[in-house]
Scaffold this active site. Structure first.
Site, mmCIF file in Angstrom:
data_model
loop_
_atom_site.group_PDB
_atom_site.id
_atom_site.type_symbol
_atom_site.label_atom_id
_atom_site.label_comp_id
_atom_site.label_asym_id
_atom_site.label_seq_id
_atom_site.Cartn_x
_atom_site.Cartn_y
_atom_site.Cartn_z
ATOM 1 N N THR A 162 2.468 2.902 -7.203
ATOM 2 C CA THR A 162 2.790 3.534 -5.614
ATOM 3 C C THR A 162 2.016 5.028 -5.680
ATOM 4 O O THR A 162 1.441 5.415 -6.370
ATOM 5 C CB THR A 162 4.123 3.576 -5.329
ATOM 6 O OG1 THR A 162 4.202 3.970 -3.705
ATOM 7 C CG2 THR A 162 4.980 4.741 -6.013
ATOM 8 N N VAL B 219 0.617 -1.025 0.066
ATOM 9 C CA VAL B 219 -0.173 0.035 0.160
ATOM 10 C C VAL B 219 0.886 1.118 0.169
ATOM 11 O O VAL B 219 1.827 1.299 0.671
ATOM 12 C CB VAL B 219 -0.859 0.080 1.238
ATOM 13 C CG1 VAL B 219 -1.870 1.303 1.327
ATOM 14 C CG2 VAL B 219 -1.877 -1.245 1.247
ATOM 15 N N CYS B 220 0.701 2.178 -0.647
ATOM 16 C CA CYS B 220 1.399 3.509 -0.850
ATOM 17 C C CYS B 220 2.865 3.140 -1.244
ATOM 18 O O CYS B 220 3.189 2.509 -2.071
ATOM 19 C CB CYS B 220 0.710 4.325 0.425
ATOM 20 S SG CYS B 220 1.629 5.992 0.231
ATOM 21 N N THR B 221 3.664 3.841 -0.316
ATOM 22 C CA THR B 221 5.036 3.714 -0.628
ATOM 23 C C THR B 221 5.736 2.191 0.095
ATOM 24 O O THR B 221 6.941 2.108 -0.145
ATOM 25 C CB THR B 221 5.812 4.862 0.188
ATOM 26 O OG1 THR B 221 5.574 5.030 1.514
ATOM 27 C CG2 THR B 221 5.439 6.271 -0.710
ATOM 28 N N GLY B 222 4.855 1.550 0.277
ATOM 29 C CA GLY B 222 5.322 -0.025 0.843
ATOM 30 C C GLY B 222 6.033 -0.653 -0.407
ATOM 31 O O GLY B 222 6.748 -1.288 -0.104
#
Length: 331
Positions: free
Chosen positions: A125, A105-108
């Site tokens: 991302t 999720v996101c910058t994961g």
């Protein structure tokens, strides 16, 4: 039906909604008997509490090394992904391939990329970090537009709330549309956002023009998608020559008038297909396409699907809400 396990990776600086959003979706899912369909577990490297980017403290269930290989390994994003985290990246490199499904999720996604788990794969991302991901990890095929991307057993999402969209899509894949709809209604969110929907609406993707005539034209386009929106007509509204208008519009908004019009029309057509029962031909006229074939080509280019297929997937009149035997989401 075997209960699926979801392991959520925690670290200092994690974005809390990247954790809690998908966790609430998975935690709200039940099997046909009303029992939890997922077992959600959180873990940090050493099992110690972590402090999120918003200042909340989250106590994990245990250590990452002490966690069995999950069905779904979920890596959230947040400020904590920015500094080098060699120990966490090493753990992901060793244990990520053991999960049946790998999710970020996101910058994961940046952590997965550092672990080499995105090499040769298509991913996305948060929009603000797509260029960074592409620059630092050229082996990754970065798609900056969709709110989430599927590539085999890999699923990556855009920023923050897009993780909820992705989690709902995964529940629908595992348990069916009815369960995903039940959870979406309980959480008061939409199930209808397709993965290849752009991270921004046309109005958000484009900058707001500085000059008043151009801002008025932007608003006019949004409010009148079915009108003649040729450069010549729009230039006349702005009291500029077509050539001057086209240059000024792109300079101030970051996209050409034609591209802006295309985005607005697709968004308006999507809403009509989702929320009304108007026929495809009527929708095509209302959105300025003229013919269903022209709208079909626009949908295939922008969304990768036809208007008819889009309606089949995302037109869902709200059914009567019937609580399951065990309440989802809020426990």
């Amino acid at each position: 039906m075997a209960q699926r396990t979801v392991l959520v990776v925690l670290f200092d600086g994690v974005q809390s909604l990247d954790v809690t959003g998908p966790a609430e979706v998975f935690g709200g899912a039940t099997d046909p008997h009303g029992d939890p369909a997922y077992r959600v577990r959180t873990a940090s490297l050493d099992g110690a509490p972590v402090r999120t980017s918003s200042g909340l403290t989250v106590v994990p269930d245990g250590t990452l090394d002490g966690s069995p290989a999950p069905h779904t390994l979920l890596v959230p994003g947040g400020q904590g992904t920015r500094p080098d985290s060699p120990a966490l990246v090493d753990w992901l490199r060793a244990h990520g391939p053991r999960a049946k499904r790998l999710v970020s999720v996101c910058t994961g996604a940046i952590l997965l990329a550092r672990a080499g788990l995105l090499d040769g794969r298509r991913a996305t991302t948060h929009w603000a970090y797509c260029d960074t991901l592409a620059r630092d990890h050229p082996a990754v095929e970065v798609d900056p537009d969709p709110i989430y991307v599927r590539d085999g057993n890999l699923a990556t999402s855009a920023g923050v709330t897009a993780g909820i969209d992705l989690a709902l899509a995964l529940v629908e894949e595992d348990l069916g549309r009815d369960m995903a709809l039940t959870i979406a209604r309980y959480l008061v969110v939409f199930l209808r956002r397709p993965g290849n929907q752009a991270q921004f609406s046309a109005q958000l993707a484009a900058q707001t023009a500085q000059r008043e005539p151009l801002r008025e034209v932007q608003q006019w386009i949004t409010e009148h998608p079915g009108d003649d929106l040729s450069v010549e007509r729009l230039a006349a509204r702005a009291r500029l020559s077509p050539r001057h208008f086209a240059r000024a519009f792109q300079a101030e908004t970051g996209m050409t008038p034609g591209r802006y019009v295309d985005r607005v029309r697709v968004e308006h057509a999507r809403r009509l297909l989702e929320d009304t029962s108007r026929g495809v031909e009527e929708v095509s006229r209302a959105c300025g396409y003229g013919t269903p074939e022209t709208m079909r080509r626009a949908f295939l280019k922008a969304l990768g699907t036809s208007p008819a297929e889009y309606r089949r997937r995302f037109h869902a009149p709200p059914p009567e809400f019937r609580p399951t035997t065990k309440e989802p989401a809020c426990r």
